[in-house]
Design a protein around this motif. Structure first.
Motif, short mmCIF file in Angstrom:
data_model
loop_
_atom_site.label_atom_id
_atom_site.label_comp_id
_atom_site.label_asym_id
_atom_site.label_seq_id
_atom_site.Cartn_x
_atom_site.Cartn_y
_atom_site.Cartn_z
N VAL A 197 33.21 -9.64 -82.04
CA VAL A 197 31.76 -9.48 -81.96
C VAL A 197 31.35 -8.08 -82.41
O VAL A 197 30.36 -7.92 -83.12
CB VAL A 197 31.24 -9.74 -80.52
N ASP A 237 26.45 -12.30 -79.94
CA ASP A 237 27.59 -13.17 -80.24
C ASP A 237 27.20 -14.47 -80.92
O ASP A 237 28.02 -15.33 -81.14
CB ASP A 237 28.43 -13.42 -78.99
N ARG A 262 32.27 -17.33 -72.24
CA ARG A 262 31.32 -18.42 -72.00
C ARG A 262 32.05 -19.66 -71.53
O ARG A 262 33.21 -19.87 -71.85
CB ARG A 262 30.54 -18.74 -73.27
N VAL A 294 32.99 -11.44 -74.10
CA VAL A 294 31.79 -12.23 -73.84
C VAL A 294 32.32 -13.64 -73.59
O VAL A 294 32.50 -14.43 -74.51
CB VAL A 294 30.81 -12.19 -75.02
N GLU A 337 34.29 -12.61 -78.39
CA GLU A 337 33.82 -13.73 -77.59
C GLU A 337 35.07 -14.46 -77.10
O GLU A 337 36.16 -14.32 -77.67
CB GLU A 337 32.89 -14.64 -78.38
#
Length: 152
Positions: free
Chosen positions: A92, A148, A37, A35, A107
Motif C-alpha cells: 500500500v 488501500d 480486512r 491494513v 493490505e
C-alpha cells in the motif's frame, strides 16, 4: 584519488565490500503496518497499551526481523498480537524520511485463527467499518485505510 579508490574497490569485491558499506551507511529499522480486512470489508484495529492515551487505536504494526520478508512481518505480528491468521496482499505504501526508520504498509486478508490477545502490548482488538473508525486514531493509519483501494 578517485581512480585509486575505484581500483581498490574492484579488488576487494564480495564480503569485504559489504562490510565496508554496512559500516559506512546507516542501519535502518523497517516498521511494517497491516491494513487487515475481513470478508465483510471491515478493518482490524488494535488498542495498543504503549501508544498515547488519546490515540491508542491503530492498525497492527511491528518491526521486521533480520532476513524476514516484509509481507511476512505483518503475518507474524498479527499472529503474535491477536492469534489471528492473515494472508498478505499488495503493497500500500512505503514511507521514508525518518531518522533511522522506514515504514512499509501492506493490505492483508483475515483467513482464520482464534482471537487471543497479547495482553502485554494489546488491550483490545475490534473489527470496524471503514466509515466508522474510532476517535483519536493516527491520521497516517486513517489514510492507509482509505488508500488501500477499498471504498469508504
Amino acid at each position: 584519488m578517485k581512480r585509486i579508490i575505484a581500483r581498490v574497490w574492484k579488488l576487494i569485491r564480495g564480503p569485504l565490500q559489504w562490510r565496508i558499506l554496512w559500516f559506512a551507511n546507516a542501519t535502518f529499522m523497517i516498521g511494517v503496518t497491516g491494513v487487515v480486512r475481513n470478508e465483510q470489508g471491515q478493518v482490524l484495529l488494535l488498542k495498543h497499551r504503549m501508544w498515547p492515551a488519546d490515540r491508542p487505536w491503530g492498525l497492527p504494526t511491528g518491526y521486521a526481523v533480520k532476513s524476514e520478508e516484509f509481507p511476512m512481518t505483518i503475518v507474524r505480528e498479527v499472529r503474535e498480537e491477536t492469534g489471528l491468521e492473515v494472508v498478505p496482499g499488495r503493497l500500500v505504501q512505503v514511507t521514508s524520511g525518518y531518522r533511522l526508520r522506514a515504514e512499509i504498509a501492506y493490505e492483508a486478508l483475515h483467513v482464520g485463527g482464534t482471537l487471543k490477545l497479547d495482553g502485554f502490548e494489546i488491550l483490545e482488538a475490534k473489527w470496524f467499518d471503514p466509515d466508522a473508525l474510532p476517535e483519536g486514531m493516527q491520521e497516517s493509519h486513517v489514510q492507509l485505510i482509505k488508500a488501500d483501494g477499498t471504498p469508504t
